[in-house]
Design an enzyme around this catalytic site. Structure first.
Site, short mmCIF file in Angstrom:
data_model
loop_
_atom_site.label_atom_id
_atom_site.label_comp_id
_atom_site.label_asym_id
_atom_site.label_seq_id
_atom_site.Cartn_x
_atom_site.Cartn_y
_atom_site.Cartn_z
N THR A 1 -2.15 18.09 -22.66
CA THR A 1 -3.28 17.19 -22.41
C THR A 1 -3.21 16.05 -23.43
O THR A 1 -2.66 16.22 -24.51
CB THR A 1 -4.62 17.92 -22.61
N GLU B 1 -4.81 19.48 -16.41
CA GLU B 1 -5.04 20.90 -16.11
C GLU B 1 -5.04 21.19 -14.60
O GLU B 1 -5.04 22.34 -14.19
CB GLU B 1 -6.41 21.34 -16.67
N LYS C 1 -27.21 8.36 -24.37
CA LYS C 1 -28.56 8.88 -24.16
C LYS C 1 -29.54 7.97 -24.87
O LYS C 1 -29.62 7.96 -26.10
CB LYS C 1 -28.68 10.32 -24.66
N TRP D 1 -30.27 9.29 -19.61
CA TRP D 1 -28.83 9.07 -19.62
C TRP D 1 -28.46 7.71 -19.04
O TRP D 1 -28.96 7.32 -17.99
CB TRP D 1 -28.10 10.15 -18.81
P1 AMP Z 1 -5.83 13.49 -18.20
O1 AMP Z 1 -5.80 14.96 -18.38
O2 AMP Z 1 -5.23 12.74 -19.35
O3 AMP Z 1 -5.23 13.10 -16.89
O4 AMP Z 1 -7.35 13.02 -18.19
C1 AMP Z 1 -8.27 13.57 -17.25
C2 AMP Z 1 -9.58 12.83 -17.35
O5 AMP Z 1 -9.44 11.49 -16.87
C3 AMP Z 1 -10.66 13.42 -16.48
O6 AMP Z 1 -11.28 14.53 -17.09
C4 AMP Z 1 -11.62 12.24 -16.36
O7 AMP Z 1 -12.45 12.10 -17.50
C5 AMP Z 1 -10.68 11.07 -16.27
N1 AMP Z 1 -10.48 10.74 -14.85
C6 AMP Z 1 -9.45 11.10 -14.06
N2 AMP Z 1 -9.59 10.60 -12.82
C7 AMP Z 1 -10.76 9.92 -12.80
C8 AMP Z 1 -11.48 9.18 -11.81
N3 AMP Z 1 -11.01 9.04 -10.58
N4 AMP Z 1 -12.67 8.62 -12.16
C9 AMP Z 1 -13.14 8.75 -13.42
N5 AMP Z 1 -12.52 9.44 -14.41
C10 AMP Z 1 -11.34 10.01 -14.11
#
Ligand code: AMP
Length: 555
Positions: free
Chosen positions: A185, A328, A438, A443
């Protein structure tokens, strides 16, 4: 009573055999700084079998981790197949992470050998001393003139492949739950965590991308993953292209917006995917290129702002489709499409639907859980933490013997994203739990506020963070990159917001910057912005000198 069907593993050798047998004539194209190279899938698969033999020759044990630092290229695709199909684990590494994070990840994964594009060697080689487990560094010569250290650990990819001659290695993985690939991650908080995909999860995920209401990837497509191949199996697009028999176009190190759009035009790309930052970079160049072959542009990893999608629709007739996922989750969990319930919508309404994350793809399930632990209703307005479950979603992280705090007691992944879901299952991301602002007990969605600010044509990029406020608890602070020559003032930003958001959402502080800092995967780095804020406020943690915020003007 058991069913009486064949038990055939859902494993990557099945994908290899399909693309080799049925689509050997189709192409894999790779960009270079000085042009492009091209091979057929038949040639690629032949090299994959030899590469598996090379791993045997190097004594890479079964189940060992094979690291890669590479651009999107044919050789990276060869590793995507040869490593897991021969029983090893492909560990894609992000060269843009901080040095300490890279060292941490390679050490935790205990990579046995690593493959590095020559152009990335200057970044990677100085770190190799901190990789005790790595026995060999195999250089993939991408035409860069980076010097090659005289070190016996260093080997050349093409020399090894040539020495492997015509050896044909039988590739089979009998157990579909065998680990196939590892990706960490991006670690917005704490240390990065390893997500270990199985053959089964990768094959199922690729199959999902072929479904018509997902990406509908098909033989006629020319697929261009701009999303880097170090990031979540580049969204599964290379494997989907193999299953469908599509041409695959890869930018290599030629990642500048002008090079990307020129390659899309030259190769008549029909489908492409990247983060919003890439689509913003290409936007001003659209009018100078013929992208008439394009049928679908996907933005993942973050929200799509409607101004951006509208610009694509106006210029090339293709609005941007949003997809939601995480490392994940393989990663695609939701992607949007227009269902029969949207038939009455006008053009803007339709664009807004496909620009939202959309419903869960088949075989995966989502739910919303409120602060009190109860499930929130699917009414399109009640927020809750988005949780996900399914055969393409992690059960626990590498190194955890039982699922840790990232998972619920009934086995769902806690995503840390706050969302709403409408009665038809369409997800809308409101925020990351930690990114919500907040204010006065209410929010504020930083994502919605950012999108409202970016709807102003005078704005190139905007990101919002929450800052402590003695009266309201927190207030939103907007970091704004004006379009060149726009001469934008904070008052104009606020005036633009008046008809778009509640009055109390309008930021008191608007900070103009030259660039929004990005994470290693191209998303807005809220952590970096917060440290800028604290540094400028003079009360928070120290921050590197010389960042782009030094060019900030605060109003
Ligand atoms: P990663 O594991 O680096 O791919 O990051 C995942 C995170 O990216 C998610 O938990 C979201 O916070 C953000 N994310 C992924 N896709 C979207 C989306 N379509 N809209 C908003 N946030 C997103």
């Amino acid at each position: 009573m058991q069913g009486l069907m064949q038990e055939r593993p859902l494993s990557l050798p099945l994908v290899l055999r399909r693309v080799e047998r049925h689509f050997g004539h189709k192409r894999v194209v790779t960009g270079r700084a000085d042009g492009e190279t091209e091979a057929t899938w038949a040639e690629v698969c032949g090299r994959v079998r030899r590469l598996a033999g090379v791993l045997d020759e190097l004594g890479v044990p079964d189940g060992a981790r094979v690291g890669t630092f590479g651009w999107n290229s044919q050789r990276h695709v060869e590793l995507y197949l040869a490593v897991p199909c021969s029983g090893r684990i492909l560990h894609t590494l992000n060269h843009r992470l901080f040095r300490d994070q890279i060292t941490y990840i390679v050490s935790e994964a205990a990579d046995d050998v690593i493959f590095v594009d020559r152009s990335l060697l200057p970044v990677v080689w100085p770190l190799v001393g901190g990789f005790p487990s790595v026995r060999h560094v195999i250089v993939m010569d991408d035409g860069a003139d980076a010097s090659l250290p005289g070190d016996p650990r260093l080997l050349d990819y093409e020399t090894l492949l040539a020495a492997a001659g015509g050896s044909v290695r039988e590739l089979a993985v009998p157990d579909e739950d065998t680990a196939a690939a590892l990706c960490y991650t991006s670690g917005t908080t704490g240390n990065p965590k390893g997500v270990l995909y199985s053959h089964r999860s990768i094959v199922l995920h690729a199959l999902l991308l072929l479904m018509v209401d997902t990406f509908g990837i098909r033989e006629r497509d020319v697929i261009m993953p701009v999303v880097p191949m170090f990031h979540v199996n580049a969204w599964g697009l290379p494997y989907a292209a193999m299953l469908a028999g599509s041409d695959l176009v890869l930018p290599g190190p030629a990642m500048a917006p002008g090079q990307l759009v020129a390659q899309m035009e030259r190769q008549r790309v029909t489908f492409t995917g990247a983060v919003a930052t890439v689509w913003r970079g290409i936007r001003p160049l659209l009018s100078g290129h013929d992208l008439s072959a394009m049928r679908m542009i996907v933005c993942g990893g973050g929200a799509v702002d409607d101004a951006l999608s509208r610009a694509y629709q106006d210029a090339i007739g293709v609005p941007i489709t949003n997809a939601w996922g995480m490392t994940e989750t393989s990663p695609v969990v939701t992607t949007s499409y227009l269902a029969t319930v949207h038939d009455g919508l006008d053009a803007v309404g339709r664009r807004l639907v496909i620009g939202s994350p959309g419903p869960a793809v088949p075989l995966t399930e989502v739910r919303l859980v409120s602060d009190d632990g109860a499930q929130a209703p699917w009414d399109g307005t009640s927020p809750g933490e988005l949780q996900a479950a399914g055969p393409t979603i992690a059960a626990r992280y590498l190194g955890e013997s039982t699922p840790g705090t990232g998972f619920t007691s009934d086995g769902w992944l806690k995503t840390g994203d706050v969302a709403t879901i409408d009665p038809h299952g369409y997800v809308r991301i409101v925020d990351r739990t930690k990114d919500l602002v907040k204010s006065g007990g209410e929010w504020i969605s930083s994502v919605e506020l950012e999108n409202a600010i970016m709807a102003d044509p005078r704005v190139a990029e905007a990101a919002v963070i929450g800052a402590g406020d003695p009266r309201w608890g927190e207030r939103p602070v907007a970091y704004v990159v004006p379009r060149s020559g726009a001469g934008l003032t904070a008052e104009q930003v606020r005036e633009h917001l008046v008809p778009l958001v509640a009055r109390w959402w309008i930021p008191d502080q608007v900070v103009f910057v030259e660039e929004i800092p990005k994470t290693a995967t191209g998303k807005f780095s809220k952590r970096e912005l917060r440290s800028w804020y604290w540094r400028d406020a003079g009360t928070g943690p120290e921050h590197d000198a010389g960042s782009a915020s030094t060019a900030a003007t605060k109003e």
